[in-house]
Structure formats: C-alpha cells, structure tokens
Write a protein that holds these residues in place. Structure first.
Motif, short mmCIF file in Angstrom:
data_model
loop_
_atom_site.label_atom_id
_atom_site.label_comp_id
_atom_site.label_asym_id
_atom_site.label_seq_id
_atom_site.Cartn_x
_atom_site.Cartn_y
_atom_site.Cartn_z
N LEU A 125 68.43 73.30 34.99
CA LEU A 125 67.18 72.62 35.38
C LEU A 125 66.38 72.18 34.16
CD1 LEU A 125 65.50 74.42 38.42
CD2 LEU A 125 66.39 72.09 38.28
N ASN A 126 66.41 72.98 33.10
CA ASN A 126 65.68 72.65 31.88
C ASN A 126 66.25 71.41 31.17
OD1 ASN A 126 63.86 74.73 32.22
ND2 ASN A 126 65.02 76.16 30.96
N VAL A 127 67.47 71.03 31.51
CA VAL A 127 68.06 69.78 31.03
C VAL A 127 67.85 68.68 32.08
CG1 VAL A 127 70.20 68.61 30.35
CG2 VAL A 127 69.78 70.97 29.62
N GLN A 128 68.07 69.05 33.33
CA GLN A 128 68.04 68.07 34.42
C GLN A 128 66.67 67.42 34.62
OE1 GLN A 128 70.20 68.87 38.10
NE2 GLN A 128 68.29 68.58 39.22
N ILE A 129 65.62 68.22 34.67
CA ILE A 129 64.30 67.66 34.97
C ILE A 129 63.86 66.64 33.91
CG2 ILE A 129 61.86 68.20 35.36
CD1 ILE A 129 63.79 68.99 37.71
N PRO A 130 63.91 66.97 32.62
CA PRO A 130 63.51 65.95 31.62
C PRO A 130 64.41 64.71 31.65
CG PRO A 130 63.63 68.12 30.59
CD PRO A 130 64.19 68.26 31.98
N SER A 131 65.71 64.91 31.90
CA SER A 131 66.65 63.79 31.93
C SER A 131 66.33 62.85 33.10
CB SER A 131 68.08 64.32 32.06
OG SER A 131 69.00 63.26 32.10
N TYR A 132 66.11 63.41 34.27
CA TYR A 132 65.80 62.57 35.44
C TYR A 132 64.39 62.00 35.39
CZ TYR A 132 70.23 63.20 37.81
OH TYR A 132 71.56 63.15 38.14
N ARG A 133 63.50 62.63 34.66
CA ARG A 133 62.18 62.02 34.46
C ARG A 133 62.31 60.70 33.70
NH1 ARG A 133 59.09 67.45 32.93
NH2 ARG A 133 58.47 68.09 35.03
N VAL A 134 63.20 60.68 32.72
CA VAL A 134 63.46 59.45 31.97
C VAL A 134 64.02 58.38 32.91
CG1 VAL A 134 64.84 58.39 30.14
CG2 VAL A 134 63.72 60.60 29.74
N LYS A 194 68.54 49.99 38.48
CA LYS A 194 67.66 49.62 37.38
C LYS A 194 67.83 50.51 36.15
CE LYS A 194 63.96 47.84 40.36
NZ LYS A 194 62.57 48.09 40.77
N ASN A 195 68.70 51.50 36.24
CA ASN A 195 68.94 52.40 35.11
C ASN A 195 69.97 51.73 34.18
OD1 ASN A 195 69.51 54.43 33.32
ND2 ASN A 195 69.77 56.02 34.86
N THR A 196 69.49 50.76 33.43
CA THR A 196 70.37 49.95 32.58
C THR A 196 71.21 50.78 31.62
OG1 THR A 196 68.80 48.13 32.78
CG2 THR A 196 70.41 47.97 31.00
N PRO A 197 70.66 51.81 30.95
CA PRO A 197 71.51 52.60 30.05
C PRO A 197 72.69 53.26 30.78
CG PRO A 197 69.21 53.02 29.57
CD PRO A 197 69.25 52.22 30.84
N ALA A 198 72.45 53.78 31.98
CA ALA A 198 73.53 54.43 32.73
C ALA A 198 74.55 53.40 33.22
CB ALA A 198 72.97 55.22 33.91
N VAL A 199 74.07 52.28 33.76
CA VAL A 199 74.97 51.22 34.22
C VAL A 199 75.85 50.75 33.07
CG1 VAL A 199 75.06 48.84 35.07
CG2 VAL A 199 73.48 50.48 36.13
N THR A 200 75.25 50.50 31.92
CA THR A 200 76.00 50.07 30.74
C THR A 200 77.01 51.12 30.32
OG1 THR A 200 74.12 48.74 30.01
CG2 THR A 200 75.76 49.30 28.34
N PHE A 201 76.59 52.39 30.34
CA PHE A 201 77.49 53.49 29.97
C PHE A 201 78.73 53.51 30.86
CE2 PHE A 201 78.93 57.83 30.79
CZ PHE A 201 79.27 58.26 29.51
N TYR A 202 78.54 53.44 32.17
CA TYR A 202 79.69 53.49 33.07
C TYR A 202 80.59 52.27 32.89
CZ TYR A 202 77.40 57.50 35.11
OH TYR A 202 76.81 58.72 35.28
#
Length: 157
Positions: free
Chosen positions: A17-26, A116-124
């Motif tokens: 959770l300490n990784v997940q929450i900040p990551s999904y906030r972004v 709209k999550n361009t970094p994730a779309v580009t990554f995949y």
C-alpha cells in the motif's frame, strides 16, 4: 532484486500500500480522475484480492510491485506500480521482463490502464502490447486494454 510477496501477511500488504497509494495518486492526477479503486484499497482488501504479488527491492526497500492472475493460459496484470521516488529507474521494465519469463504455459498477457495515462500507454506499447479495447467506465474514466501474445514473442527471439 525481485521476489514473491506474501500479500496475506498484513505487514507485507501495508508495504505494498505504501507503494500503491502514491503511485496511483500520480495516475489520478494524470487522468484527472481521483476515484480509482486502487486508491481505496486497504490492508484487508489487498490481503483478500487473490492476486499473486512480486516486489522489486532496492537496498531492501520495496520500490515497485506487479500483481497478476493466471487463468486459461492468460496472464492478467492487475497492478504494475512504482513508487514515484523511483520513477524512471527501469523498475517497471524489470518487473515486466520478470513476469513475462515467470510463467511457463502463458500464451498471452493482458493489462488495462486509464486511456489518459500517457506514460503507461506508451510503456505498454513499447513493450509490444497492442490495444484491444477501450471501455468507457463513466464520463471521467476510459480504460484501454492491451494484449501481448507471448508465444509469438518467444518464437521471434
């Protein structure tokens, strides 16, 4: 180092959770939608989710996580998260490579992310995934689903 995580252990679930929450906030900030289900997860919901979790450790600190389910030779990535302090260090790539080589009888991998999550779309897309579907959840959230055929990928190596 990447290792399997026992998500049923409350201490491990708290670290995830300490990784997940900040990551999904972004991600929420990027897509302009703050009601993402992973932002509402708790230690208990993680412990009961039924996913397999693997963590990326840097100096014994959990920096990234990937969680999956395997059904009918399809590897379904539920979470691929990196703590924002560790963005752009190759952690997502390492987790993706690890998971692609972890399971023997997997024919394809599927994953979804906010359109709209361009970094994730580009990554995949850079990792060989092809967009297969777009699902409108509501006025503020559209999910894109991606698929990668692993057997074809392995034959081409």
């Amino acid at each position: 180092m990447i290792g399997k995580l026992d998500i049923t252990n409350p201490i491990v679930a708290e670290k995830v959770l300490n990784v997940q929450i900040p990551s999904y906030r972004v991600e929420a900030e990027l897509i302009g939608f703050y009601e993402l289900p992973p932002l509402k997860d708790t230690v208990e919901t993680l412990r009961q989710c039924g996913e397999m979790f693997f963590g990326y450790f840097l100096n014994k600190e959990l920096c990234g996580v990937i969680s999956v389910r395997v059904e009918q030779n399809v590897l379904d990535i539920h979470r691929l998260i990196v703590h924002p302090q560790h963005f752009r260090k190759g952690i997502a790539n390492a987790l993706m490579e690890f998971i692609q080589n972890k399971f023997e009888n997997v024919e394809s991998i599927i994953v979804s992310t906010g359109a709209k999550n361009t970094p994730a779309v580009t990554f995949y897309e850079k990792n060989g995934f092809l967009k297969t579907e777009e699902i409108k959840i509501n006025e503020n959230l559209i999910l894109q689903t991606f698929k990668k055929d692993i057997l074809v990928h392995k034959k081409n190596l």
